[in-house]
Scaffold this motif. Structure first.
Motif, short mmCIF file in Angstrom:
data_model
loop_
_atom_site.label_atom_id
_atom_site.label_comp_id
_atom_site.label_asym_id
_atom_site.label_seq_id
_atom_site.Cartn_x
_atom_site.Cartn_y
_atom_site.Cartn_z
N SER A 183 0.80 -1.22 0.00
CA SER A 183 0.00 0.00 0.00
C SER A 183 0.84 1.28 0.00
CB SER A 183 -0.94 0.01 1.22
OG SER A 183 -1.82 -1.09 1.18
N VAL A 184 2.17 1.15 0.05
CA VAL A 184 3.03 2.33 0.05
C VAL A 184 3.01 2.97 -1.34
CG1 VAL A 184 5.39 3.17 0.28
CG2 VAL A 184 4.51 1.47 1.88
N GLN A 185 2.69 4.24 -1.39
CA GLN A 185 2.65 4.97 -2.65
C GLN A 185 3.89 5.86 -2.77
OE1 GLN A 185 0.34 4.34 -5.03
NE2 GLN A 185 -0.39 2.79 -3.58
N PRO A 186 4.58 5.83 -3.91
CA PRO A 186 5.79 6.64 -4.06
C PRO A 186 5.55 8.13 -3.78
CG PRO A 186 5.65 5.04 -5.83
CD PRO A 186 4.35 4.95 -5.08
N GLU A 187 4.40 8.65 -4.15
CA GLU A 187 4.14 10.08 -3.94
C GLU A 187 4.18 10.43 -2.45
OE1 GLU A 187 2.21 7.96 -5.54
OE2 GLU A 187 2.03 8.64 -7.63
N ARG A 188 3.58 9.57 -1.63
CA ARG A 188 3.56 9.82 -0.18
C ARG A 188 4.97 9.69 0.40
NH1 ARG A 188 -0.89 8.69 2.79
NH2 ARG A 188 0.39 9.60 4.47
N LEU A 189 5.72 8.70 -0.07
CA LEU A 189 7.09 8.53 0.40
C LEU A 189 7.93 9.75 0.05
CD1 LEU A 189 9.36 6.80 1.63
CD2 LEU A 189 9.68 5.78 -0.64
N TYR A 190 7.79 10.23 -1.16
CA TYR A 190 8.54 11.42 -1.62
C TYR A 190 8.26 12.60 -0.70
CZ TYR A 190 9.49 15.53 -4.55
OH TYR A 190 9.92 16.74 -5.03
N GLU A 191 7.01 12.87 -0.40
CA GLU A 191 6.66 14.02 0.44
C GLU A 191 7.17 13.82 1.86
OE1 GLU A 191 5.67 16.79 -0.53
OE2 GLU A 191 5.10 16.29 -2.60
N LEU A 220 13.81 13.04 -5.64
CA LEU A 220 14.38 13.48 -4.36
C LEU A 220 15.76 14.09 -4.54
CD1 LEU A 220 13.33 10.60 -1.92
CD2 LEU A 220 12.59 12.99 -1.83
N GLU A 221 16.58 13.51 -5.40
CA GLU A 221 17.90 14.09 -5.63
C GLU A 221 17.80 15.50 -6.19
OE1 GLU A 221 20.94 10.32 -5.99
OE2 GLU A 221 20.38 11.33 -7.85
N GLU A 222 16.84 15.71 -7.07
CA GLU A 222 16.65 17.05 -7.63
C GLU A 222 16.10 18.02 -6.59
OE1 GLU A 222 14.17 16.54 -11.02
OE2 GLU A 222 15.77 15.68 -12.27
N ALA A 223 15.14 17.56 -5.78
CA ALA A 223 14.49 18.44 -4.81
C ALA A 223 15.42 18.80 -3.65
CB ALA A 223 13.23 17.78 -4.27
N LEU A 224 16.24 17.84 -3.21
CA LEU A 224 17.06 18.05 -2.02
C LEU A 224 18.54 18.30 -2.33
CD1 LEU A 224 15.49 15.22 0.17
CD2 LEU A 224 15.00 17.67 0.26
N ASP A 250 20.52 5.94 -16.05
CA ASP A 250 19.87 7.25 -15.93
C ASP A 250 18.60 7.15 -15.11
OD1 ASP A 250 21.83 8.42 -17.51
OD2 ASP A 250 20.71 8.13 -19.37
N GLY A 251 18.41 8.12 -14.22
CA GLY A 251 17.16 8.25 -13.49
C GLY A 251 17.08 7.51 -12.19
N TYR A 252 18.13 6.77 -11.82
CA TYR A 252 18.05 5.96 -10.60
C TYR A 252 19.15 6.30 -9.60
CZ TYR A 252 14.41 3.25 -12.85
OH TYR A 252 13.23 2.86 -13.45
N GLY A 253 19.67 7.48 -9.68
CA GLY A 253 20.59 7.93 -8.64
C GLY A 253 22.00 8.19 -9.11
N ARG A 254 22.63 9.15 -8.42
CA ARG A 254 24.01 9.53 -8.75
C ARG A 254 24.99 8.39 -8.58
NH1 ARG A 254 24.63 15.12 -5.26
NH2 ARG A 254 22.63 16.09 -5.85
N ILE A 255 24.65 7.42 -7.71
CA ILE A 255 25.59 6.36 -7.43
C ILE A 255 25.98 5.59 -8.70
CG2 ILE A 255 23.80 4.65 -6.83
CD1 ILE A 255 27.39 5.09 -5.39
#
Length: 262
Positions: A183-191, A220-224, A250-255
């Motif tokens: 039931s975890v939604q990515p949008e809620r996790l992001y916020e 999250l990387e872009e926002a923070l 691409d798209g899954y993190g700087r690592i």
């Protein structure tokens, strides 16, 4: 048939074959690995019993169940069976046992599983996080765990990274989100992560292989303006590098811009 006939991809791991050890009732690690696997990389999973059942109103995961997952015989048998295939690396898709084992216990688990796999290297999530932080050149961390992790498990996680020489600026479970992994939604996790991440940290780790999280990494990387690691992303990164694949996803993190540190 014409010499110019086109053939569809059949999922053959021509570039690398990655094994995955995952809890029997968790769909997230396997789903996220398949999302991360680019053309020519295949994923092959083995399931291990976990004494915790999720659902609409699940209890918090128990520490006894977490400890038992990492103990013989089931996880050892899973590693041994995966090793019968021509794999290049195997990922252990369970974060919370690392928190209880600590860095030294994780190193022993890795060594024990690699006895079962022979020459196939095994990547462990929290050991991969420590390597990733070294590769990124950061020494501070905010630790966010799934809402089904009890507070004492999160504290064990913070202690794990402190013992590894990392300053933990924040450690908590994402209370307020759904306790059922499905039931975890990515949008809620992001916020939630945006709201609770302290400004002083240099990086974020979203723990828990069952936490649906790779879809929010880039946002999250872009926002923070911070590197974001997640349990499945970081262990997949290490497994890829162990398999000799230096690709930047691409798209899954700087690592994914970085090789494994020496």
């Amino acid at each position: 048939m014409s010499d110019s006939a086109a053939f569809r991809s059949d999922g053959w791991g021509a570039r690398a074959r990655i094994g995955l050890i995952t809890p029997h009732n968790d769909v997230v690690p396997e789903s996220e690995f398949h999302a991360l696997a680019t053309e020519g990389i295949s994923v092959h999973a083995a399931r291990v019993p976990l004494g915790w059942t999720s659902g609409p109103e699940p209890p918090l995961i128990g520490l006894d169940a977490v400890r038992a997952f990492a103990e013989p015989p089931h996880v050892d048998s899973a590693a041994e069976m995966l090793a019968t295939m021509p794999l290049d690396a195997i990922a252990y898709g369970f974060t919370s046992s690392s928190y209880l084992l600590g860095p030294d216990g994780d190193a022993r688990l890795k060594s024990r599983l690699e006895i079962m796999t022979g020459e196939i290297p095994v990547a462990i999530p929290c050991l991969a996080v420590v390597k990733a932080l070294r590769a990124l050149g950061v020494t501070t961390l905010a630790l966010v765990n799934p809402p089904w992790f009890p507070a004492d498990l999160s504290e064990h996680g913070a202690d794990y990274f402190r013992k590894s020489g990392i300053e933990v600026m924040y450690a908590a479970s994402a209370t307020g989100l759904a306790k059922d992994p499905l039931s975890v939604q990515p949008e809620r996790l992001y916020e939630w992560v945006r709201k609770h991440t302290p400004r002083a940290t240099e990086s974020i780790f979203l723990g828990g292989g069952g936490l649906r999280s790779i879809g929010v990494i880039e946002a999250l990387e872009e926002a923070l303006a911070l590197p974001v690691l997640t349990a499945n992303q970081v262990v997949f990164w290490q497994a890829l590098r162990l398999a000799g694949v230096e690709e930047c996803l691409d798209g899954y993190g700087r690592i994914f811009e970085h090789p494994l540190p020496a």
